[in-house]
Design a protein around this motif. Structure first.
Motif, PDB file in Angstrom:
ATOM      1  N   GLN A  90       0.659  -1.278   0.025  1.00  0.00           N
ATOM      2  CA  GLN A  90      -0.032  -0.035  -0.015  1.00  0.00           C
ATOM      3  C   GLN A  90       0.815   1.214  -0.097  1.00  0.00           C
ATOM      4  O   GLN A  90       0.478   2.276  -0.677  1.00  0.00           O
ATOM      5  N   PHE A  94       0.581   4.043  -3.021  1.00  0.00           N
ATOM      6  CA  PHE A  94      -0.098   5.273  -2.676  1.00  0.00           C
ATOM      7  C   PHE A  94       1.072   6.084  -3.311  1.00  0.00           C
ATOM      8  O   PHE A  94       0.749   7.251  -3.881  1.00  0.00           O
ATOM      9  N   VAL A 106      -7.745  12.191   2.195  1.00  0.00           N
ATOM     10  CA  VAL A 106      -6.507  11.070   2.347  1.00  0.00           C
ATOM     11  C   VAL A 106      -6.401  10.794   3.763  1.00  0.00           C
ATOM     12  O   VAL A 106      -6.378  11.554   4.734  1.00  0.00           O
ATOM     13  N   PHE A 119      -3.703   6.460   2.243  1.00  0.00           N
ATOM     14  CA  PHE A 119      -4.535   5.795   1.430  1.00  0.00           C
ATOM     15  C   PHE A 119      -5.817   6.771   1.166  1.00  0.00           C
ATOM     16  O   PHE A 119      -6.067   7.769   1.945  1.00  0.00           O
ATOM     17  N   THR A 313      -9.252   2.570  -3.332  1.00  0.00           N
ATOM     18  CA  THR A 313      -7.936   1.850  -2.664  1.00  0.00           C
ATOM     19  C   THR A 313      -7.922   0.417  -2.725  1.00  0.00           C
ATOM     20  O   THR A 313      -9.099   0.127  -2.321  1.00  0.00           O
TER      21      THR A 313
END
Length: 445
Positions: A90, A94, A106, A119, A313
């Motif tokens: 992740q 990102f 965010v 994320f 996401t």
């Protein structure tokens, strides 16, 4: 639906957030037969998987490398055909991702691992998250409209208008917030106890570590004349003896919950306290082994979560960094709710820093360190009562100019400690693979 909830829901519906319809769906899901809930959850899982493969080339490449080929459009995909999405995945995703058009905000999380994860969250996901949260708050007597005290981290409003909107919303909810991201020294604990005595809340909600600290203070100083009927503990798992301490000092009944910033509520106790009801209409929760395959009910394993509604996401089989035990599906909770159960949750702890003025929760330091985007990870080491070493995982050089604002923010929390910073290439892990957020050689009395 209470009048306060209805007002908020109608406002959200008028703004195009579908808040009223989502709230109705969340309430109805609590009454569904288990089989129907399972079918709907699988459909949401399939939709999110195919959407993420089509939308995010990075995720599609991961899936193709893991299973050998991409699933055909509409093809049913088993969870174990998909890779586990790690915190490092992740972080890299990102960093390469442009802000999507449907990003509402965010968010970021360090969790119990020390790795800062950022994320995007869509508006739809936000509405689902808050609706699920209010549903389980209702189980513990802290639903909107109930007089509740939240011992929680709060942030200063970005604008005066935003601050006014927050004030009105909280007033409608009848929720009072005590900022738990301050030092939480004895003076602050005394002020919190005084607020409880004056306010007489019907429910208290807060970080477990903060609540435990408050209960200890109340016991030692006989500072409370009021016990709330219910209390909802969050962010950290209750450890042995802590439920009894909270029920002796702060409340008549504790409702423990399990969640994270990435997905908010994951699972919560009902009044029977036989396990944690998974929010299966918003998430898919699996307990898996080291290879990512599901373990049998009753066997401890790694927690991975899929967020159905956050289209911005690819939280698909996302590893939380925690360990848990899934309950036997053949033994549902007697409360009648259709949600599957986690029997137990392991891996969260009350990490604290020892100062001359008392204990400071590591959550306070997390809030400071996560503020700086150049910090990718952190680990806190306390070798003695007067020293603190903060290890920083970062690509940036640790210049004094860069560290100055970090020192300034930490000074209000731990100004009686000698703090040094070390730049590291990796963080030390425990034998079980988890990164130890706080490593302390200081005995906590």
């Amino acid at each position: 639906m209470r009048p306060q909830t209805l007002i908020s829901a109608l406002y959200g519906e008028a703004r195009g957030y579908h808040r009223l319809s989502i709230r109705h769906q969340v309430a109805e899901n609590e009454l569904l037969p288990r089989a129907i809930l399972s079918v709907r959850a699988d459909r949401l899982f399939q939709e999110h998987v195919h959407r993420s493969i089509g939308r995010f080339p990075i995720y599609a490449e991961r899936v193709k490398a893991y299973r050998g080929s991409l699933p055909r459009p509409g093809e049913h995909v088993r969870p174990d055909e998909l890779p586990v999405w790690t915190r490092r995945d992740q972080i890299d995703f990102f960093a390469a991702q442009e802000r999507p058009a449907d990003s509402h905000y965010v968010h970021e999380s360090g969790g119990s691992t020390g790795l800062v994860v950022r994320f995007h969250v869509t508006r739809a996901s936000y509405e689902w998250r808050t609706a699920i949260m209010d549903r389980v708050y209702g189980w513990g007597g802290a639903e909107e409209g109930s007089r509740s005290l939240h011992i929680w981290g709060t942030t200063k409003a970005a604008t005066r208008l935003h601050g006014y909107k927050v004030f009105v919303h909280q007033a409608l909810q009848r929720r009072t917030y005590f900022n738990a991201r301050r030092e939480f020294t004895d003076q602050e604990r005394a002020a919190c106890c005084d607020l409880i005595n004056r306010m007489k809340p019907s429910a208290i909600v807060g970080y477990t570590g903060m609540l435990v600290d408050l209960a200890r203070f109340a016991r030692e100083h006989r500072a409370l004349t009021w016990q709330a009927p219910t209390l909802i503990s969050a962010a950290e798992t209750l450890q042995c003896g802590q439920r009894e301490l909270l029920e002796a000092q702060l409340t008549h009944e504790v409702f423990d919950s399990y969640g994270s910033r990435e997905v908010m509520n994951i699972a919560s106790e009902c009044s029977l306290h036989t396990g944690y009801h998974i929010a299966a209409d918003n998430l898919r929760v699996e307990v898996v082994n080291a290879d990512g395959n599901p373990v049998e009910p009753g066997v401890e394993g790694r927690v991975v979560v899929t967020d159905f509604h956050n289209a911005a996401t690819p939280f698909i089989r996302y590893e939380m960094g925690d360990r848990a035990i899934m309950a036997d599906p053949a033994e549902p909770c007697r409360c009648g709710r259709p949600f599957p159960l986690l029997r137990g949750i392991e891996g969260r702890s009350q990490d604290v820093i020892v100062t001359n003025r008392g204990l400071v929760s590591a959550l306070n330091l997390q809030a400071v360190l996560e503020h700086f985007e150049w910090i990718e990870g952190y680990q806190i080491v306390q070798p003695s009562r007067d020293r603190l070493v903060i290890k920083l995982l970062t690509r940036a050089e640790l210049t004094e100019e860069r560290l100055l604002p970090v020192r300034s923010r930490l000074r209000t929390l731990i100004n009686d400690l000698n703090v040094t910073f070390e730049r590291v290439n990796e963080l030390t892990r425990r034998p079980n693979g988890k990164i130890e957020l706080v490593a302390s050689l200081v005995d906590v009395a």
